[in-house]
Write an enzyme that holds these catalytic residues in place. Structure first.
Site, PDB file in Angstrom:
ATOM      1  N   SER A 104     -47.470  28.536  70.774  1.00 49.16           N
ATOM      2  CA  SER A 104     -48.360  28.482  69.600  1.00 49.16           C
ATOM      3  C   SER A 104     -48.924  29.878  69.394  1.00 49.16           C
ATOM      4  O   SER A 104     -49.051  30.657  70.354  1.00 49.16           O
ATOM      5  CB  SER A 104     -49.517  27.526  69.874  1.00 49.16           C
TER       6      SER A 104
ATOM      7  N   ASN B 110     -40.619  20.927  73.257  1.00 52.94           N
ATOM      8  CA  ASN B 110     -41.509  20.826  72.095  1.00 52.94           C
ATOM      9  C   ASN B 110     -42.727  19.944  72.351  1.00 52.94           C
ATOM     10  O   ASN B 110     -43.767  20.122  71.711  1.00 52.94           O
ATOM     11  CB  ASN B 110     -40.693  20.271  70.915  1.00 52.94           C
TER      12      ASN B 110
ATOM     13  N   VAL C  23     -43.236  14.142  79.949  1.00 51.21           N
ATOM     14  CA  VAL C  23     -42.805  15.462  80.456  1.00 51.21           C
ATOM     15  C   VAL C  23     -43.689  15.964  81.601  1.00 51.21           C
ATOM     16  O   VAL C  23     -43.271  16.844  82.360  1.00 51.21           O
ATOM     17  CB  VAL C  23     -42.720  16.526  79.332  1.00 51.21           C
TER      18      VAL C  23
ATOM     19  N   GLY D  24     -40.496  15.391  72.983  1.00 47.16           N
ATOM     20  CA  GLY D  24     -41.498  15.045  71.966  1.00 47.16           C
ATOM     21  C   GLY D  24     -40.910  15.017  70.571  1.00 47.16           C
ATOM     22  O   GLY D  24     -41.480  15.601  69.646  1.00 47.16           O
TER      23      GLY D  24
ATOM     24  N   SER E 286     -40.302  12.257  68.720  1.00 44.52           N
ATOM     25  CA  SER E 286     -40.559  11.009  67.989  1.00 44.52           C
ATOM     26  C   SER E 286     -41.161  11.298  66.626  1.00 44.52           C
ATOM     27  O   SER E 286     -41.155  10.449  65.749  1.00 44.52           O
ATOM     28  CB  SER E 286     -41.503  10.122  68.808  1.00 44.52           C
TER      29      SER E 286
ATOM     30  N   ILE F 127     -48.890  24.292  61.081  1.00 43.08           N
ATOM     31  CA  ILE F 127     -47.737  23.523  60.604  1.00 43.08           C
ATOM     32  C   ILE F 127     -48.209  22.114  60.222  1.00 43.08           C
ATOM     33  O   ILE F 127     -48.991  21.499  60.963  1.00 43.08           O
ATOM     34  CB  ILE F 127     -46.634  23.444  61.700  1.00 43.08           C
TER      35      ILE F 127
ATOM     36  N   TYR G  85     -55.917  24.463  75.507  1.00 42.46           N
ATOM     37  CA  TYR G  85     -54.675  24.557  74.719  1.00 42.46           C
ATOM     38  C   TYR G  85     -54.177  26.004  74.676  1.00 42.46           C
ATOM     39  O   TYR G  85     -52.987  26.255  74.894  1.00 42.46           O
ATOM     40  CB  TYR G  85     -54.942  24.034  73.305  1.00 42.46           C
TER      41      TYR G  85
HETATM   42  P1  NAP Z   1     -47.128  15.911  66.813  1.00 51.21           P
HETATM   43  O1  NAP Z   1     -46.639  15.525  65.469  1.00 51.21           O
HETATM   44  O2  NAP Z   1     -48.429  15.402  67.289  1.00 51.21           O
HETATM   45  O3  NAP Z   1     -45.974  15.550  67.886  1.00 51.21           O
HETATM   46  C1  NAP Z   1     -46.184  15.758  69.243  1.00 51.21           C
HETATM   47  C2  NAP Z   1     -44.996  15.195  69.994  1.00 51.21           C
HETATM   48  O4  NAP Z   1     -45.190  15.437  71.388  1.00 51.21           O
HETATM   49  C3  NAP Z   1     -44.842  13.699  69.805  1.00 51.21           C
HETATM   50  O5  NAP Z   1     -43.496  13.400  69.538  1.00 51.21           O
HETATM   51  C4  NAP Z   1     -45.265  13.117  71.154  1.00 51.21           C
HETATM   52  O6  NAP Z   1     -44.517  11.960  71.512  1.00 51.21           O
HETATM   53  C5  NAP Z   1     -44.882  14.243  72.088  1.00 51.21           C
HETATM   54  N1  NAP Z   1     -45.596  14.158  73.353  1.00 51.21           N
HETATM   55  C6  NAP Z   1     -46.924  14.238  73.591  1.00 51.21           C
HETATM   56  N2  NAP Z   1     -47.175  14.085  74.900  1.00 51.21           N
HETATM   57  C7  NAP Z   1     -45.977  13.882  75.510  1.00 51.21           C
HETATM   58  C8  NAP Z   1     -45.584  13.672  76.835  1.00 51.21           C
HETATM   59  N3  NAP Z   1     -46.485  13.620  77.839  1.00 51.21           N
HETATM   60  N4  NAP Z   1     -44.257  13.519  77.117  1.00 51.21           N
HETATM   61  C9  NAP Z   1     -43.335  13.554  76.126  1.00 51.21           C
HETATM   62  N5  NAP Z   1     -43.662  13.757  74.827  1.00 51.21           N
HETATM   63  C10 NAP Z   1     -44.968  13.919  74.526  1.00 51.21           C
HETATM   64  O7  NAP Z   1     -47.257  17.494  66.942  1.00 51.21           O
HETATM   65  P2  NAP Z   1     -46.369  18.702  66.379  1.00 51.21           P
HETATM   66  O8  NAP Z   1     -47.235  19.463  65.465  1.00 51.21           O
HETATM   67  O9  NAP Z   1     -45.038  18.254  65.935  1.00 51.21           O
HETATM   68  O10 NAP Z   1     -46.264  19.556  67.721  1.00 51.21           O
HETATM   69  C11 NAP Z   1     -45.032  19.870  68.367  1.00 51.21           C
HETATM   70  C12 NAP Z   1     -45.240  21.116  69.211  1.00 51.21           C
HETATM   71  O11 NAP Z   1     -45.582  22.226  68.369  1.00 51.21           O
HETATM   72  C13 NAP Z   1     -46.378  20.980  70.222  1.00 51.21           C
HETATM   73  O12 NAP Z   1     -45.999  21.610  71.435  1.00 51.21           O
HETATM   74  C14 NAP Z   1     -47.505  21.747  69.564  1.00 51.21           C
HETATM   75  O13 NAP Z   1     -48.432  22.234  70.502  1.00 51.21           O
HETATM   76  C15 NAP Z   1     -46.738  22.854  68.876  1.00 51.21           C
HETATM   77  N6  NAP Z   1     -47.470  23.496  67.782  1.00 51.21           N
HETATM   78  C16 NAP Z   1     -47.850  22.783  66.682  1.00 51.21           C
HETATM   79  C17 NAP Z   1     -48.537  23.434  65.666  1.00 51.21           C
HETATM   80  C18 NAP Z   1     -48.997  22.724  64.431  1.00 51.21           C
HETATM   81  O14 NAP Z   1     -49.764  23.319  63.642  1.00 51.21           O
HETATM   82  N7  NAP Z   1     -48.578  21.496  64.170  1.00 51.21           N
HETATM   83  C19 NAP Z   1     -48.833  24.798  65.779  1.00 51.21           C
HETATM   84  C20 NAP Z   1     -48.427  25.474  66.918  1.00 51.21           C
HETATM   85  C21 NAP Z   1     -47.725  24.819  67.921  1.00 51.21           C
HETATM   86  P3  NAP Z   1     -45.187  10.530  71.811  1.00 51.21           P
HETATM   87  O15 NAP Z   1     -46.013  10.205  70.595  1.00 51.21           O
HETATM   88  O16 NAP Z   1     -44.003   9.658  71.979  1.00 51.21           O
HETATM   89  O17 NAP Z   1     -46.004  10.663  73.051  1.00 51.21           O
END
Ligand code: NAP
Length: 244
Positions: free
Chosen positions: A139, A87, A61, A9, A11, A185, A152
């Site tokens: 998380s 991730n 994934v 993930g 991208s 984040i 989640y």
């Molecule tokens: P984001 O900007 O929405 O990015 C999510 C990423 O996951 C994207 O690159 C997406 O790629 C990829 N993804 C989703 N489904 C997928 C799949 N089936 N196979 C492969 N890739 C997949 O979110 P983010 O905030 O960076 O989140 C990254 C991680 O941090 C996640 O696990 C999230 O739960 C965790 N997290 C985030 C926060 C926050 O506040 N942002 C807090 C706690 C934990 P595509 O678009 O190519 O599908």
């Protein structure tokens, strides 16, 4: 020899920041994406243009065949997998009464089974190398639970359990497994929150601000570094003090 990292993930968001940091630190980097072909390839081209060793690999994934193929392609291109950053993730908000089985299964399939699949695909390689590092992005909601985020929170709590169990299982093979539990984040994942909702949230964070993707990437890089080689089975909270 150059080390290789797969960042699932990557991208956009935290994954993209992690891919950029590892590339700048001299790793071969595999940018994994599922839907965001364009942003993954844009990022890849800009890193390659700056002289870094980076490829993209599409894989959902949640699908073991695709994660196996991703690892195969990585080995073909770079010859090893030294670090796996699990991730990839998706969020889902809704009361339990509004969360149907399909929603629940999708969140578990991507956020928890996705971690299992990638670990399973990469483990034989790392065991054979007698070295490796797995970093799972959980998380803080997996630690304390979020209202209206049953699926989640369950998935992210599952990631913590998986991390601890796998750390014990793989330690004799010289492999460390840790989790990062980010707080709020600044990424697309929170783009749906209104300014008022964000302000209310930030007011509850002792450090008084959201975190950014680079701050999670830095912790992932630390966990993959020699400085962290005696750390395994741990969950590092990176949340501005929201969960202590
Ligand atoms: P984001 O900007 O929405 O990015 C999510 C990423 O996951 C994207 O690159 C997406 O790629 C990829 N993804 C989703 N489904 C997928 C799949 N089936 N196979 C492969 N890739 C997949 O979110 P983010 O905030 O960076 O989140 C990254 C991680 O941090 C996640 O696990 C999230 O739960 C965790 N997290 C985030 C926060 C926050 O506040 N942002 C807090 C706690 C934990 P595509 O678009 O190519 O599908």
């Amino acid at each position: 020899m150059k080390k290789t990292v797969i960042v699932t993930g990557s991208s956009k968001g935290i994954g993209a920041a992690t891919a950029i940091l590892f590339a700048r630190q001299g790793y071969n980097v595999v940018i994994n994406y599922n839907e965001s072909y364009e942003s993954a390839n844009l990022l890849c081209r800009s890193l390659v243009g700056n002289g870094y060793s980076v490829i993209t690999q599409k894989a959902n994934v949640a699908n073991r065949l695709e994660t196996d193929l991703m690892v195969k392609e990585t080995l073909y291109k770079f010859g090893s997998v030294d670090v796996l950053v699990n991730n990839a993730g998706v969020a889902y908000q809704g009361l339990i009464t509004e969360t149907d089985e399909i929603d629940f299964d999708r969140i578990i399939d991507i956020n928890l089974k996705g971690v299992f699949n990638c670990c399973k695909s990469v483990t034989p390689v790392m065991v054979n190398q007698k070295a490796g590092t797995i970093i799972n992005i959980s998380s803080m909601w997996g630690q304390v639970g979020a209202s209206c985020e049953v699926a989640y929170s369950a998935a992210k709590a599952g990631v913590i359990g998986l991390t601890k169990a796998l750390a014990k299982e793989l330690a004799p093979s010289g492999i460390t497994v840790n989790a990062i539990a980010p707080g709020l984040i600044e990424t697309n994942m929170n783009a749906h929150l209104t300014v008022e909702e964000l302000n209310d949230f930030v007011n509850e964070i002792p450090l008084g601000r959201m975190g950014n993707a680079d701050e999670i990437a830095a912790v992932a890089y630390f966990l993959a570094s020699e400085a962290a080689e005696y750390i395994t089975g741990q969950v590092l909270g990176v949340n501005g003090g929201y969960v202590i």
